[in-house]
Design an enzyme around this catalytic site. Sequence first.
Site, PDB file in Angstrom:
ATOM      1  N   ASP A   9       0.886  -1.159   0.000  1.00 42.73           N
ATOM      2  CA  ASP A   9       0.000   0.000   0.000  1.00 42.73           C
ATOM      3  C   ASP A   9       0.932   1.220   0.000  1.00 42.73           C
ATOM      4  OD1 ASP A   9      -1.583   2.167   0.709  1.00 42.73           O
ATOM      5  OD2 ASP A   9      -2.696   1.059   2.237  1.00 42.73           O
ATOM      6  N   ASN A  23      -6.123  13.378 -10.633  1.00 43.27           N
ATOM      7  CA  ASN A  23      -6.822  13.904 -11.820  1.00 43.27           C
ATOM      8  C   ASN A  23      -6.545  15.411 -11.875  1.00 43.27           C
ATOM      9  OD1 ASN A  23      -9.031  15.404 -10.400  1.00 43.27           O
ATOM     10  ND2 ASN A  23      -9.473  13.350  -9.644  1.00 43.27           N
ATOM     11  N   GLY A  31      -9.410   5.224  -6.006  1.00 43.46           N
ATOM     12  CA  GLY A  31      -8.128   4.539  -6.180  1.00 43.46           C
ATOM     13  C   GLY A  31      -7.058   5.005  -5.210  1.00 43.46           C
ATOM     14  N   ASP A  33      -5.453   7.744  -5.215  1.00 38.39           N
ATOM     15  CA  ASP A  33      -5.683   9.158  -4.855  1.00 38.39           C
ATOM     16  C   ASP A  33      -6.548   9.232  -3.582  1.00 38.39           C
ATOM     17  OD1 ASP A  33      -5.829  11.908  -5.052  1.00 38.39           O
ATOM     18  OD2 ASP A  33      -7.126  11.941  -6.825  1.00 38.39           O
ATOM     19  N   GLY A 124      -5.468   1.938 -13.246  1.00 34.42           N
ATOM     20  CA  GLY A 124      -6.715   1.613 -12.555  1.00 34.42           C
ATOM     21  C   GLY A 124      -7.895   2.212 -13.289  1.00 34.42           C
ATOM     22  N   VAL A 125      -8.504   3.219 -12.684  1.00 31.28           N
ATOM     23  CA  VAL A 125      -9.668   3.898 -13.254  1.00 31.28           C
ATOM     24  C   VAL A 125      -9.401   4.360 -14.692  1.00 31.28           C
ATOM     25  CG1 VAL A 125     -11.171   5.931 -13.003  1.00 31.28           C
ATOM     26  CG2 VAL A 125     -10.431   4.679 -10.977  1.00 31.28           C
TER      27      VAL A 125
HETATM   28  N1  AR6 Z   1      -1.328   1.687  -2.959  1.00 32.42           N
HETATM   29  C1  AR6 Z   1      -0.724   1.344  -4.135  1.00 32.42           C
HETATM   30  N2  AR6 Z   1      -1.396   1.200  -5.296  1.00 32.42           N
HETATM   31  C2  AR6 Z   1      -2.729   1.414  -5.255  1.00 32.42           C
HETATM   32  C3  AR6 Z   1      -3.423   1.772  -4.081  1.00 32.42           C
HETATM   33  C4  AR6 Z   1      -2.658   1.916  -2.898  1.00 32.42           C
HETATM   34  N3  AR6 Z   1      -3.210   2.271  -1.731  1.00 32.42           N
HETATM   35  N4  AR6 Z   1      -4.743   1.920  -4.383  1.00 32.42           N
HETATM   36  C5  AR6 Z   1      -4.870   1.639  -5.691  1.00 32.42           C
HETATM   37  N5  AR6 Z   1      -3.663   1.321  -6.218  1.00 32.42           N
HETATM   38  P1  AR6 Z   1      -5.931   4.427  -9.867  1.00 32.42           P
HETATM   39  P2  AR6 Z   1      -5.450   5.942 -12.366  1.00 32.42           P
HETATM   40  C6  AR6 Z   1      -3.321   0.965  -7.597  1.00 32.42           C
HETATM   41  O1  AR6 Z   1      -7.315   4.109 -10.307  1.00 32.42           O
HETATM   42  O2  AR6 Z   1      -5.751   4.746 -13.195  1.00 32.42           O
HETATM   43  C7  AR6 Z   1      -8.668   8.482  -9.182  1.00 32.42           C
HETATM   44  O3  AR6 Z   1     -10.037   8.610  -8.941  1.00 32.42           O
HETATM   45  C8  AR6 Z   1      -4.417   0.419  -8.473  1.00 32.42           C
HETATM   46  O4  AR6 Z   1      -4.628  -0.970  -8.213  1.00 32.42           O
HETATM   47  O5  AR6 Z   1      -5.708   4.843  -8.467  1.00 32.42           O
HETATM   48  O6  AR6 Z   1      -4.267   6.784 -12.698  1.00 32.42           O
HETATM   49  C9  AR6 Z   1      -8.013   9.816  -9.521  1.00 32.42           C
HETATM   50  O7  AR6 Z   1      -8.605  10.883  -8.809  1.00 32.42           O
HETATM   51  C10 AR6 Z   1      -3.839   0.667  -9.871  1.00 32.42           C
HETATM   52  O8  AR6 Z   1      -2.951  -0.395 -10.234  1.00 32.42           O
HETATM   53  O9  AR6 Z   1      -5.280   5.614 -10.787  1.00 32.42           O
HETATM   54  C11 AR6 Z   1      -8.243   9.923 -10.989  1.00 32.42           C
HETATM   55  O10 AR6 Z   1      -9.522  10.436 -11.275  1.00 32.42           O
HETATM   56  C12 AR6 Z   1      -3.015   1.943  -9.686  1.00 32.42           C
HETATM   57  O11 AR6 Z   1      -2.915   2.146  -8.270  1.00 32.42           O
HETATM   58  C13 AR6 Z   1      -8.145   8.494 -11.467  1.00 32.42           C
HETATM   59  O12 AR6 Z   1      -8.489   7.686 -10.343  1.00 32.42           O
HETATM   60  C14 AR6 Z   1      -3.621   3.192 -10.304  1.00 32.42           C
HETATM   61  O13 AR6 Z   1      -5.041   3.152 -10.201  1.00 32.42           O
HETATM   62  C15 AR6 Z   1      -6.749   8.131 -11.872  1.00 32.42           C
HETATM   63  O14 AR6 Z   1      -6.755   6.843 -12.401  1.00 32.42           O
END
Ligand code: AR6
Length: 173
Positions: A9, A23, A31, A33, A124-125
């Site tokens: 994490d 974002n 996620g 963030d 992710g998202v």
């Molecule tokens: N520690 C490490 N990795 C993580 C954690 C954590 N605590 N939580 C999630 N991940 P994402 P994006 C991983 O969706 O695709 C947000 O709403 C997750 O499994 O966090 O860049 C922002 O505000 C994935 O592999 O980021 C934006 O609107 C990775 O982090 C949007 O999402 C990235 O997933 C950005 O989307």
Amino acid sequence: MALSVVTSDLTRLALDAIVNAANPALLGGGGVDGAIHRAAGPALLEACRALPQVAPGVRCPTGDARITPAFLLPARHVIHTVGPVWKGGHHGEAELLAQCYRSSIALAARYAVRTIAFPAISCGVYGYPAEQAARVAIASLRDVLTLHAAMEVQLCCFDERMAAIWQEALNQA
Ligand code: AR6
């Protein structure tokens, strides 16, 4: 140059900086963030809100980076970057993703950061295919780290499946 994959994490890492996959508004989200804002406490949102808007609702354009303190997190700084939304791969996604890593490292260097961890930005998202994102990220980091040889960079994956993909990309680079 030290580049390694860890399964963790991101909010638990006590490094000079962690990178947020944010974002453009920089006002939090889901996620990683959301996890960072929850763990850092409300002062992080205030610090983000205080950053200037470069266009209505945009504090950080895609590919750029901004820095704030990390407040209640064990890290010292949060570097916020905005990855591209995956639109099939022909909309400049790879260049924008590479730019996220470059601009984050350049900003980190200005703050004397020596240890830093990145999440899998856009994976992710935002829907970026993990294998492709890992290749872009590692190539971009290898390139920019030639200028910052003392920096130790961790590629922080949330689960073992993602870590295996990133480790494979690192082994092949
Ligand atoms: N520690 C490490 N990795 C993580 C954690 C954590 N605590 N939580 C999630 N991940 P994402 P994006 C991983 O969706 O695709 C947000 O709403 C997750 O499994 O966090 O860049 C922002 O505000 C994935 O592999 O980021 C934006 O609107 C990775 O982090 C949007 O999402 C990235 O997933 C950005 O989307």
